[in-house]
Design an enzyme around this catalytic site. Structure first.
Site, PDB file in Angstrom:
ATOM      1  N   HIS A  73      -6.226  -0.328   5.541  1.00 39.07           N
ATOM      2  CA  HIS A  73      -6.109   0.429   6.618  1.00 39.07           C
ATOM      3  C   HIS A  73      -7.379   0.750   7.664  1.00 39.07           C
ATOM      4  O   HIS A  73      -8.186   1.715   7.592  1.00 39.07           O
ATOM      5  CB  HIS A  73      -5.848   2.256   6.214  1.00 39.07           C
ATOM      6  CG  HIS A  73      -6.563   2.487   4.991  1.00 39.07           C
ATOM      7  ND1 HIS A  73      -7.737   2.367   4.710  1.00 39.07           N
ATOM      8  CD2 HIS A  73      -6.121   3.406   3.810  1.00 39.07           C
ATOM      9  CE1 HIS A  73      -7.846   2.805   3.473  1.00 39.07           C
ATOM     10  NE2 HIS A  73      -6.939   3.442   2.987  1.00 39.07           N
TER      11      HIS A  73
ATOM     12  N   LYS B   1      -7.431  -2.080  -6.946  1.00 39.08           N
ATOM     13  CA  LYS B   1      -7.688  -1.319  -5.914  1.00 39.08           C
ATOM     14  C   LYS B   1      -9.185  -0.267  -6.183  1.00 39.08           C
ATOM     15  O   LYS B   1      -9.246   0.015  -7.170  1.00 39.08           O
ATOM     16  CB  LYS B   1      -6.609  -0.321  -5.652  1.00 39.08           C
ATOM     17  CG  LYS B   1      -6.843   1.018  -4.984  1.00 39.08           C
ATOM     18  CD  LYS B   1      -6.751   0.539  -3.317  1.00 39.08           C
ATOM     19  CE  LYS B   1      -7.192   1.700  -2.491  1.00 39.08           C
ATOM     20  NZ  LYS B   1      -6.076   2.554  -2.025  1.00 39.08           N
TER      21      LYS B   1
ATOM     22  N   HIS C 248     -10.468   0.456  -0.232  1.00 38.32           N
ATOM     23  CA  HIS C 248     -10.260   1.745   0.711  1.00 38.32           C
ATOM     24  C   HIS C 248     -12.079   1.730   1.132  1.00 38.32           C
ATOM     25  O   HIS C 248     -12.734   1.979   0.440  1.00 38.32           O
ATOM     26  CB  HIS C 248     -10.236   3.098  -0.268  1.00 38.32           C
ATOM     27  CG  HIS C 248     -10.249   4.142   0.796  1.00 38.32           C
ATOM     28  ND1 HIS C 248      -8.983   4.986   1.037  1.00 38.32           N
ATOM     29  CD2 HIS C 248     -11.220   4.643   1.420  1.00 38.32           C
ATOM     30  CE1 HIS C 248      -9.233   6.010   1.936  1.00 38.32           C
ATOM     31  NE2 HIS C 248     -10.443   5.691   2.201  1.00 38.32           N
TER      32      HIS C 248
ATOM     33  N   ASP D  71       0.698   2.752   3.719  1.00 41.60           N
ATOM     34  CA  ASP D  71      -0.211   3.849   3.262  1.00 41.60           C
ATOM     35  C   ASP D  71       0.629   5.275   2.923  1.00 41.60           C
ATOM     36  O   ASP D  71       0.169   6.259   3.285  1.00 41.60           O
ATOM     37  CB  ASP D  71      -1.457   4.360   3.924  1.00 41.60           C
ATOM     38  CG  ASP D  71      -2.373   5.253   3.088  1.00 41.60           C
ATOM     39  OD1 ASP D  71      -2.259   5.065   1.708  1.00 41.60           O
ATOM     40  OD2 ASP D  71      -3.583   5.321   3.618  1.00 41.60           O
TER      41      ASP D  71
ATOM     42  N   HIS E 284       0.753  -1.139   0.070  1.00 40.31           N
ATOM     43  CA  HIS E 284       0.013   0.083  -0.014  1.00 40.31           C
ATOM     44  C   HIS E 284       0.736   1.364  -0.052  1.00 40.31           C
ATOM     45  O   HIS E 284       0.904   2.117   0.914  1.00 40.31           O
ATOM     46  CB  HIS E 284      -0.898  -0.095   1.216  1.00 40.31           C
ATOM     47  CG  HIS E 284      -1.923   0.944   1.185  1.00 40.31           C
ATOM     48  ND1 HIS E 284      -3.426   0.774   1.960  1.00 40.31           N
ATOM     49  CD2 HIS E 284      -2.288   2.298   0.317  1.00 40.31           C
ATOM     50  CE1 HIS E 284      -3.973   1.863   1.456  1.00 40.31           C
ATOM     51  NE2 HIS E 284      -3.359   2.733   0.799  1.00 40.31           N
TER      52      HIS E 284
ATOM     53  N   HIS F  34       1.854   4.904  -2.153  1.00 40.61           N
ATOM     54  CA  HIS F  34       1.403   5.971  -3.057  1.00 40.61           C
ATOM     55  C   HIS F  34       2.747   6.541  -3.523  1.00 40.61           C
ATOM     56  O   HIS F  34       3.368   7.284  -2.955  1.00 40.61           O
ATOM     57  CB  HIS F  34       0.325   6.864  -2.540  1.00 40.61           C
ATOM     58  CG  HIS F  34      -0.658   6.452  -2.329  1.00 40.61           C
ATOM     59  ND1 HIS F  34      -2.084   6.303  -3.173  1.00 40.61           N
ATOM     60  CD2 HIS F  34      -1.149   5.994  -0.984  1.00 40.61           C
ATOM     61  CE1 HIS F  34      -2.948   5.751  -2.491  1.00 40.61           C
ATOM     62  NE2 HIS F  34      -2.556   5.587  -1.065  1.00 40.61           N
TER      63      HIS F  34
END
Ligand code: DOR
Ligand code: ZN
Length: 432
Positions: free
Chosen positions: A225, A138, A173, A299, A55, A57
Protein backbone atom coordinates in the site's frame (compact mmCIF):
# COMPACT_ATOMS: atom_id res chain seq x y z
CA UNK A 1 -18.15 -32.91 -12.59
CA UNK A 2 -17.91 -33.16 -16.37
CA UNK A 3 -16.15 -30.65 -18.54
CA UNK A 4 -17.38 -27.08 -18.74
CA UNK A 5 -17.53 -24.88 -21.82
CA UNK A 6 -17.62 -21.15 -21.21
CA UNK A 7 -19.19 -20.03 -24.43
CA UNK A 8 -18.87 -16.86 -26.44
CA UNK A 9 -17.18 -14.46 -24.05
CA UNK A 10 -14.31 -12.11 -24.79
CA UNK A 11 -10.68 -12.24 -23.72
CA UNK A 12 -9.14 -9.07 -22.25
CA UNK A 13 -7.87 -8.11 -25.71
CA UNK A 14 -11.46 -8.19 -27.01
CA UNK A 15 -11.26 -11.41 -28.99
CA UNK A 16 -14.37 -13.60 -28.77
CA UNK A 17 -13.71 -17.20 -27.73
CA UNK A 18 -14.84 -20.30 -25.89
CA UNK A 19 -12.94 -21.70 -22.92
CA UNK A 20 -13.09 -25.38 -22.05
CA UNK A 21 -12.34 -26.57 -18.54
CA UNK A 22 -11.31 -30.09 -17.71
CA UNK A 23 -10.15 -31.37 -14.31
CA UNK A 24 -9.93 -27.93 -12.67
CA UNK A 25 -7.79 -26.49 -15.46
CA UNK A 26 -8.12 -24.61 -18.70
CA UNK A 27 -7.95 -27.20 -21.46
CA UNK A 28 -8.86 -25.14 -24.52
CA UNK A 29 -9.19 -21.51 -25.58
CA UNK A 30 -10.40 -20.82 -29.09
CA UNK A 31 -13.23 -20.48 -31.50
CA UNK A 32 -14.23 -24.15 -31.74
CA UNK A 33 -17.36 -25.41 -30.13
CA UNK A 34 -16.64 -28.45 -28.00
CA UNK A 35 -19.45 -30.94 -27.50
CA UNK A 36 -20.51 -32.89 -24.41
CA UNK A 37 -19.71 -30.14 -21.95
CA UNK A 38 -21.83 -28.29 -19.45
CA UNK A 39 -22.30 -25.04 -21.38
CA UNK A 40 -22.30 -21.64 -19.74
CA UNK A 41 -23.33 -18.81 -22.03
CA UNK A 42 -21.03 -15.82 -21.58
CA UNK A 43 -22.30 -13.66 -24.42
CA UNK A 44 -21.74 -9.99 -23.63
CA UNK A 45 -19.22 -10.76 -20.90
CA UNK A 46 -15.43 -10.71 -20.63
CA UNK A 47 -13.20 -13.48 -19.29
CA UNK A 48 -10.52 -12.28 -16.91
CA UNK A 49 -7.96 -14.27 -14.96
CA UNK A 50 -9.22 -14.47 -11.36
CA UNK A 51 -7.82 -11.67 -9.25
CA UNK A 52 -5.02 -12.55 -6.84
CA UNK A 53 -4.98 -10.50 -3.65
CA UNK A 54 -1.83 -11.08 -1.62
CA UNK A 55 -2.93 -8.51 0.95
CA UNK A 56 -6.09 -9.69 2.71
CA UNK A 57 -6.94 -9.57 6.42
CA UNK A 58 -9.26 -12.53 6.88
CA UNK A 59 -9.34 -12.45 10.75
CA UNK A 60 -11.31 -15.59 11.84
CA UNK A 61 -10.40 -17.55 15.00
CA UNK A 62 -10.65 -15.20 18.02
CA UNK A 63 -11.63 -12.32 15.71
CA UNK A 64 -14.26 -14.16 13.72
CA UNK A 65 -16.84 -11.59 14.83
CA UNK A 66 -15.04 -9.24 12.39
CA UNK A 67 -14.70 -11.76 9.56
CA UNK A 68 -14.04 -15.44 8.95
CA UNK A 69 -12.72 -17.47 6.06
CA UNK A 70 -16.18 -18.29 4.75
CA UNK A 71 -17.50 -14.71 4.80
CA UNK A 72 -14.24 -13.24 3.47
CA UNK A 73 -13.98 -15.78 0.69
CA UNK A 74 -17.58 -15.13 -0.35
CA UNK A 75 -16.71 -11.44 -0.56
CA UNK A 76 -13.62 -12.38 -2.55
CA UNK A 77 -15.38 -14.39 -5.24
CA UNK A 78 -18.19 -11.82 -5.47
CA UNK A 79 -15.42 -9.34 -6.31
CA UNK A 80 -13.73 -11.62 -8.86
CA UNK A 81 -10.90 -12.49 -6.45
CA UNK A 82 -10.00 -16.17 -6.70
CA UNK A 83 -6.97 -16.26 -4.40
CA UNK A 84 -6.39 -14.47 -1.09
CA UNK A 85 -3.23 -14.41 1.01
CA UNK A 86 -4.05 -13.76 4.63
CA UNK A 87 -2.09 -11.38 6.82
CA UNK A 88 -0.59 -12.58 10.11
CA UNK A 89 -2.07 -9.96 12.46
CA UNK A 90 -4.83 -12.31 13.53
CA UNK A 91 -5.62 -13.62 16.98
CA UNK A 92 -3.63 -15.76 17.53
CA UNK A 93 -1.05 -13.94 15.42
CA UNK A 94 0.70 -16.08 12.82
CA UNK A 95 4.36 -16.13 13.77
CA UNK A 96 5.07 -19.63 14.91
CA UNK A 97 4.27 -23.18 13.98
CA UNK A 98 1.31 -23.60 16.34
CA UNK A 99 -0.46 -20.43 15.21
CA UNK A 100 0.15 -21.27 11.55
CA UNK A 101 -1.47 -24.63 12.10
CA UNK A 102 -4.54 -23.06 13.71
CA UNK A 103 -4.81 -20.74 10.72
CA UNK A 104 -4.45 -23.56 8.22
CA UNK A 105 -7.36 -25.32 9.87
CA UNK A 106 -9.50 -22.17 9.75
CA UNK A 107 -8.65 -21.62 6.08
CA UNK A 108 -10.32 -24.90 5.15
CA UNK A 109 -13.59 -22.93 5.19
CA UNK A 110 -12.46 -20.82 2.23
CA UNK A 111 -14.17 -21.06 -1.14
CA UNK A 112 -11.36 -19.01 -2.69
CA UNK A 113 -7.82 -20.32 -3.03
CA UNK A 114 -5.53 -19.23 -0.25
CA UNK A 115 -2.14 -18.85 1.28
CA UNK A 116 -0.63 -17.25 4.37
CA UNK A 117 1.77 -14.41 5.03
CA UNK A 118 3.91 -15.24 8.06
CA UNK A 119 4.53 -12.57 10.70
CA UNK A 120 7.97 -11.26 11.55
CA UNK A 121 8.91 -10.31 15.11
CA UNK A 122 12.31 -9.26 16.42
CA UNK A 123 13.03 -12.80 17.54
CA UNK A 124 11.28 -15.45 15.45
CA UNK A 125 14.04 -16.34 12.99
CA UNK A 126 13.81 -20.03 13.89
CA UNK A 127 10.04 -20.08 13.39
CA UNK A 128 10.36 -18.29 10.04
CA UNK A 129 12.86 -20.81 8.80
CA UNK A 130 10.68 -23.76 9.67
CA UNK A 131 7.38 -22.29 8.42
CA UNK A 132 6.08 -24.56 5.69
CA UNK A 133 4.09 -23.54 2.60
CA UNK A 134 3.77 -19.81 3.20
CA UNK A 135 3.34 -17.07 0.61
CA UNK A 136 5.66 -14.48 2.13
CA UNK A 137 6.84 -12.82 5.30
CA UNK A 138 4.97 -9.78 6.59
CA UNK A 139 6.78 -7.09 8.51
CA UNK A 140 5.04 -4.16 10.21
CA UNK A 141 7.42 -1.22 10.72
CA UNK A 142 4.66 0.66 12.54
CA UNK A 143 1.82 -0.58 14.69
CA UNK A 144 -1.45 -1.05 12.84
CA UNK A 145 -3.72 -3.63 14.47
CA UNK A 146 -0.52 -5.64 14.43
CA UNK A 147 0.59 -5.87 18.04
CA UNK A 148 4.27 -5.98 17.09
CA UNK A 149 6.69 -3.83 15.17
CA UNK A 150 10.13 -4.20 13.60
CA UNK A 151 11.77 -0.91 12.69
CA UNK A 152 15.44 -0.88 13.74
CA UNK A 153 17.51 -0.81 10.52
CA UNK A 154 19.80 -3.64 11.62
CA UNK A 155 16.84 -5.86 12.51
CA UNK A 156 15.04 -5.00 9.27
CA UNK A 157 18.21 -5.88 7.37
CA UNK A 158 18.47 -9.20 9.19
CA UNK A 159 14.86 -10.00 8.26
CA UNK A 160 15.61 -9.25 4.62
CA UNK A 161 18.65 -11.52 4.76
CA UNK A 162 16.53 -14.33 6.18
CA UNK A 163 13.91 -13.77 3.49
CA UNK A 164 16.60 -13.99 0.84
CA UNK A 165 17.89 -17.20 2.39
CA UNK A 166 14.48 -18.88 2.40
CA UNK A 167 13.68 -17.39 -1.02
CA UNK A 168 10.42 -15.72 0.01
CA UNK A 169 9.40 -12.08 -0.51
CA UNK A 170 8.91 -9.77 2.46
CA UNK A 171 5.71 -7.74 2.36
CA UNK A 172 6.34 -4.57 4.31
CA UNK A 173 4.00 -2.14 6.00
CA UNK A 174 6.24 0.83 5.35
CA UNK A 175 5.65 3.45 8.04
CA UNK A 176 8.01 4.08 10.99
CA UNK A 177 6.59 3.67 14.48
CA UNK A 178 8.89 6.17 16.23
CA UNK A 179 8.10 8.75 13.58
CA UNK A 180 4.35 8.25 14.03
CA UNK A 181 4.74 8.61 17.79
CA UNK A 182 6.58 11.92 17.36
CA UNK A 183 3.81 13.34 15.16
CA UNK A 184 1.15 12.07 17.56
CA UNK A 185 2.46 14.56 20.11
CA UNK A 186 2.11 17.46 17.67
CA UNK A 187 -1.47 17.11 16.55
CA UNK A 188 -4.83 16.81 18.18
CA UNK A 189 -6.27 13.32 17.86
CA UNK A 190 -9.05 13.75 15.29
CA UNK A 191 -9.84 11.85 12.10
CA UNK A 192 -9.23 15.10 10.19
CA UNK A 193 -5.62 14.99 11.43
CA UNK A 194 -5.02 11.29 10.71
CA UNK A 195 -2.87 12.07 7.67
CA UNK A 196 -0.83 14.59 9.68
CA UNK A 197 -0.36 12.21 12.60
CA UNK A 198 0.58 9.19 10.53
CA UNK A 199 2.56 11.71 8.58
CA UNK A 200 3.68 11.13 4.97
CA UNK A 201 7.25 11.60 6.25
CA UNK A 202 6.95 8.39 8.30
CA UNK A 203 6.10 6.36 5.19
CA UNK A 204 8.72 8.11 3.08
CA UNK A 205 11.52 7.44 5.59
CA UNK A 206 10.57 3.78 5.93
CA UNK A 207 10.43 3.30 2.17
CA UNK A 208 13.78 5.05 1.74
CA UNK A 209 15.35 2.61 4.21
CA UNK A 210 13.72 -0.39 2.55
CA UNK A 211 14.96 0.56 -0.91
CA UNK A 212 18.49 0.85 0.46
CA UNK A 213 18.26 -2.51 2.23
CA UNK A 214 16.65 -4.20 -0.78
CA UNK A 215 19.71 -3.16 -2.79
CA UNK A 216 22.12 -4.35 -0.09
CA UNK A 217 20.52 -7.72 0.56
CA UNK A 218 18.98 -8.71 -2.78
CA UNK A 219 15.82 -9.82 -0.96
CA UNK A 220 12.47 -9.48 -2.71
CA UNK A 221 10.95 -6.47 -0.98
CA UNK A 222 7.25 -5.93 -1.65
CA UNK A 223 6.15 -2.50 -0.51
CA UNK A 224 2.52 -2.80 0.53
CA UNK A 225 0.00 0.00 0.00
CA UNK A 226 2.34 2.74 -1.20
CA UNK A 227 0.53 6.02 -0.69
CA UNK A 228 2.66 9.07 -1.44
CA UNK A 229 4.07 10.88 -4.44
CA UNK A 230 7.55 10.99 -2.90
CA UNK A 231 7.66 7.23 -2.40
CA UNK A 232 6.62 6.71 -6.02
CA UNK A 233 9.50 8.93 -7.13
CA UNK A 234 11.99 7.00 -5.00
CA UNK A 235 10.71 3.67 -6.30
CA UNK A 236 10.85 4.96 -9.87
CA UNK A 237 14.47 5.98 -9.43
CA UNK A 238 15.42 2.67 -7.83
CA UNK A 239 13.75 0.64 -10.55
CA UNK A 240 15.30 2.81 -13.25
CA UNK A 241 18.68 2.13 -11.71
CA UNK A 242 18.02 -1.59 -12.17
CA UNK A 243 16.75 -2.70 -8.76
CA UNK A 244 14.60 -5.61 -9.89
CA UNK A 245 13.89 -7.13 -6.47
CA UNK A 246 11.70 -4.20 -5.39
CA UNK A 247 7.93 -4.33 -5.87
CA UNK A 248 5.24 -1.74 -5.36
CA UNK A 249 1.62 -2.41 -4.42
CA UNK A 250 -1.13 0.19 -4.62
CA UNK A 251 -4.61 -0.06 -3.09
CA UNK A 252 -7.78 1.21 -4.76
CA UNK A 253 -8.44 3.49 -1.77
CA UNK A 254 -5.10 5.28 -1.89
CA UNK A 255 -5.60 5.65 -5.63
CA UNK A 256 -9.18 6.91 -5.81
CA UNK A 257 -9.92 8.77 -2.59
CA UNK A 258 -8.06 11.16 -0.33
CA UNK A 259 -8.49 12.82 3.04
CA UNK A 260 -11.28 15.01 1.69
CA UNK A 261 -13.69 12.05 2.04
CA UNK A 262 -13.12 11.93 5.79
CA UNK A 263 -15.53 14.83 6.21
CA UNK A 264 -18.29 12.46 5.11
CA UNK A 265 -16.81 9.04 5.89
CA UNK A 266 -15.30 9.85 9.30
CA UNK A 267 -13.66 6.81 10.85
CA UNK A 268 -15.01 4.59 8.06
CA UNK A 269 -12.13 6.16 6.12
CA UNK A 270 -9.59 5.60 8.88
CA UNK A 271 -6.86 3.38 7.46
CA UNK A 272 -3.09 2.98 7.69
CA UNK A 273 -1.30 4.36 5.84
CA UNK A 274 -3.88 7.16 5.83
CA UNK A 275 -5.78 8.46 2.86
CA UNK A 276 -3.48 11.17 1.54
CA UNK A 277 -4.02 14.08 -0.91
CA UNK A 278 -5.24 14.64 -4.44
CA UNK A 279 -1.67 15.03 -5.72
CA UNK A 280 -0.80 11.66 -4.17
CA UNK A 281 -3.82 10.12 -5.98
CA UNK A 282 -2.42 11.52 -9.22
CA UNK A 283 1.07 10.18 -8.55
CA UNK A 284 -0.30 6.69 -7.84
CA UNK A 285 -2.29 6.78 -11.06
CA UNK A 286 0.83 7.84 -12.93
CA UNK A 287 2.72 4.94 -11.32
CA UNK A 288 0.16 2.45 -12.58
CA UNK A 289 0.07 3.88 -16.09
CA UNK A 290 3.86 3.97 -16.30
CA UNK A 291 4.58 0.50 -14.90
CA UNK A 292 6.11 1.63 -11.59
CA UNK A 293 3.31 -0.06 -9.64
CA UNK A 294 3.47 -3.83 -9.91
CA UNK A 295 0.25 -4.92 -8.25
CA UNK A 296 -3.06 -3.92 -6.73
CA UNK A 297 -3.76 -5.13 -3.19
CA UNK A 298 -7.13 -4.72 -1.52
CA UNK A 299 -5.85 -4.48 2.08
CA UNK A 300 -9.31 -5.81 2.91
CA UNK A 301 -9.30 -5.05 6.67
CA UNK A 302 -12.69 -5.75 8.23
CA UNK A 303 -13.65 -4.51 11.68
CA UNK A 304 -17.08 -4.52 13.28
CA UNK A 305 -19.42 -1.60 12.67
CA UNK A 306 -19.53 -1.00 16.40
CA UNK A 307 -15.74 -0.71 16.57
CA UNK A 308 -15.61 1.68 13.61
CA UNK A 309 -18.26 3.88 15.22
CA UNK A 310 -16.11 4.55 18.26
CA UNK A 311 -14.30 7.86 18.70
CA UNK A 312 -11.17 8.45 16.56
CA UNK A 313 -8.56 7.16 18.99
CA UNK A 314 -10.46 3.96 19.73
CA UNK A 315 -11.73 3.18 16.22
CA UNK A 316 -9.49 0.62 14.50
CA UNK A 317 -7.97 1.36 11.09
CA UNK A 318 -9.05 -0.44 7.95
CA UNK A 319 -12.18 -1.23 5.98
CA UNK A 320 -13.34 -3.93 3.55
CA UNK A 321 -12.06 -3.89 -0.03
CA UNK A 322 -12.65 -7.24 -1.70
CA UNK A 323 -16.03 -6.36 -3.19
CA UNK A 324 -15.13 -2.96 -4.61
CA UNK A 325 -11.56 -3.42 -5.81
CA UNK A 326 -12.18 -4.71 -9.33
CA UNK A 327 -14.95 -2.28 -10.25
CA UNK A 328 -12.94 0.65 -8.89
CA UNK A 329 -9.84 -0.33 -10.83
CA UNK A 330 -11.89 -0.83 -13.98
CA UNK A 331 -12.58 2.90 -14.00
CA UNK A 332 -9.00 3.36 -15.26
CA UNK A 333 -9.92 1.21 -18.25
CA UNK A 334 -13.17 3.08 -18.92
CA UNK A 335 -11.35 6.39 -18.88
CA UNK A 336 -8.82 5.03 -21.39
CA UNK A 337 -5.86 5.35 -19.04
CA UNK A 338 -4.92 1.67 -19.13
CA UNK A 339 -6.02 -1.32 -21.20
CA UNK A 340 -8.00 -4.22 -19.80
CA UNK A 341 -4.97 -6.41 -20.47
CA UNK A 342 -2.83 -4.11 -18.32
CA UNK A 343 -5.44 -4.36 -15.55
CA UNK A 344 -5.19 -8.16 -15.60
CA UNK A 345 -1.41 -7.87 -15.35
CA UNK A 346 -1.45 -5.82 -12.16
CA UNK A 347 -4.36 -7.67 -10.55
CA UNK A 348 -3.55 -11.27 -11.49
CA UNK A 349 -0.47 -11.99 -13.52
CA UNK A 350 2.10 -9.92 -11.61
CA UNK A 351 1.08 -11.13 -8.13
CA UNK A 352 1.28 -14.74 -9.35
CA UNK A 353 4.69 -14.05 -10.84
CA UNK A 354 6.21 -12.10 -7.93
CA UNK A 355 5.07 -14.67 -5.38
CA UNK A 356 5.93 -17.64 -7.59
CA UNK A 357 2.46 -19.16 -7.73
CA UNK A 358 2.28 -22.48 -9.50
CA UNK A 359 -0.13 -22.50 -12.48
CA UNK A 360 -2.25 -19.47 -11.62
CA UNK A 361 -2.68 -15.85 -12.67
CA UNK A 362 -3.29 -16.21 -16.41
CA UNK A 363 -5.87 -17.47 -18.88
CA UNK A 364 -3.71 -20.12 -20.47
CA UNK A 365 -4.03 -23.78 -21.31
CA UNK A 366 -2.78 -25.86 -18.37
CA UNK A 367 -3.37 -23.18 -15.73
CA UNK A 368 -6.03 -23.61 -13.06
CA UNK A 369 -9.41 -22.34 -14.25
CA UNK A 370 -9.56 -19.36 -11.88
CA UNK A 371 -11.73 -17.06 -13.96
CA UNK A 372 -13.80 -13.93 -13.35
CA UNK A 373 -16.57 -13.42 -15.87
CA UNK A 374 -17.53 -9.77 -15.93
CA UNK A 375 -19.93 -7.35 -17.51
CA UNK A 376 -17.75 -4.32 -18.18
CA UNK A 377 -20.72 -2.03 -18.61
CA UNK A 378 -23.18 -2.84 -15.85
CA UNK A 379 -23.69 0.17 -13.65
CA UNK A 380 -24.20 -0.20 -9.92
CA UNK A 381 -23.94 1.76 -6.73
CA UNK A 382 -21.80 0.71 -3.77
CA UNK A 383 -24.20 -0.27 -1.00
CA UNK A 384 -22.33 -1.84 1.93
CA UNK A 385 -25.56 -3.41 3.21
CA UNK A 386 -25.27 -5.77 0.24
CA UNK A 387 -21.67 -6.78 0.97
CA UNK A 388 -20.90 -10.39 1.79
CA UNK A 389 -18.09 -9.44 4.14
CA UNK A 390 -19.22 -9.03 7.73
CA UNK A 391 -17.92 -5.42 7.58
CA UNK A 392 -20.90 -3.59 6.10
CA UNK A 393 -19.51 -0.08 5.64
CA UNK A 394 -17.16 1.55 3.17
CA UNK A 395 -15.66 4.96 2.39
CA UNK A 396 -16.89 4.22 -1.16
CA UNK A 397 -20.50 3.92 0.00
CA UNK A 398 -22.86 5.53 -2.51
CA UNK A 399 -20.28 5.69 -5.31
CA UNK A 400 -21.52 4.81 -8.80
CA UNK A 401 -19.36 2.26 -10.56
CA UNK A 402 -19.41 0.64 -13.98
CA UNK A 403 -18.43 -3.00 -14.33
CA UNK A 404 -19.64 -5.98 -12.36
CA UNK A 405 -18.48 -9.50 -11.70
CA UNK A 406 -21.22 -11.88 -12.88
CA UNK A 407 -19.62 -15.29 -12.38
CA UNK A 408 -16.44 -16.55 -10.74
CA UNK A 409 -14.78 -19.92 -11.16
CA UNK A 410 -12.23 -21.21 -8.70
CA UNK A 411 -10.31 -24.31 -9.86
CA UNK A 412 -13.00 -24.76 -12.50
CA UNK A 413 -15.88 -24.64 -9.98
CA UNK A 414 -18.57 -22.05 -10.52
CA UNK A 415 -18.63 -20.75 -6.94
CA UNK A 416 -20.25 -17.39 -7.75
CA UNK A 417 -23.09 -17.19 -10.23
CA UNK A 418 -25.05 -13.95 -10.57
CA UNK A 419 -25.12 -13.32 -6.84
CA UNK A 420 -25.45 -16.94 -5.79
CA UNK A 421 -22.66 -18.68 -3.87
CA UNK A 422 -21.93 -22.39 -4.12
CA UNK A 423 -19.89 -23.69 -1.22
CA UNK A 424 -17.08 -25.61 -2.93
CA UNK A 425 -13.79 -25.20 -1.14
CA UNK A 426 -10.69 -23.57 -2.62
CA UNK A 427 -7.18 -24.94 -2.48
CA UNK A 428 -3.97 -23.92 -0.82
CA UNK A 429 -1.73 -22.24 -3.36
CA UNK A 430 1.36 -24.14 -4.47
CA UNK A 431 4.61 -22.46 -5.41
CA UNK A 432 7.14 -23.04 -8.17
O1 DOR B 1 -5.60 0.16 8.19
C1 DOR B 1 -5.06 -0.91 8.36
N1 DOR B 1 -5.70 -1.97 8.88
N2 DOR B 1 -3.76 -1.03 8.04
C2 DOR B 1 -3.04 -2.12 8.38
O2 DOR B 1 -1.89 -2.14 8.12
C3 DOR B 1 -3.66 -3.22 9.15
C4 DOR B 1 -5.11 -3.26 8.89
C5 DOR B 1 -5.83 -4.16 9.86
O3 DOR B 1 -5.39 -5.29 10.05
O4 DOR B 1 -6.87 -3.77 10.37
ZN1 ZN C 1 -2.87 -4.67 5.53
Amino acid sequence: MGNILLKNGRLPDGQTCNIMIEDERIAYIGSSFIKNCLEIDCTGYHFLPGIIDVHTHIRDMDLSYKEDWFSASQAAVAGGVTTVCDMPNTRPATFDEASLKVKKDAAKKSIANYSYNFGVTESNEKEIKSAASINALKMFMAESSSGYVVEQPEVVKKVLQIAKEINKPVIVHSELQTCVEAFEKKYQATIGNHNKIRNPQCAIKATELLIKLAAQTGAKVYLAHISTEQEIEMIRQAKNAGLDNLFCEITPHHLFINEDVLKVAGNFGKVNPPLRSKSDNNALEWAIINGIADTIGTDHAPHSLEEKQKEYVKAPSGFPGLETSFALMLQLVHSGKITLTKLTEIMSENPAHIFNFKDRGMLQIGKYADIAIVDLNEEWRVDPKEFRTKAKYSPFSGMNLKGKVKMTLVNGNLVYNHGKITDIKGKEVEFN
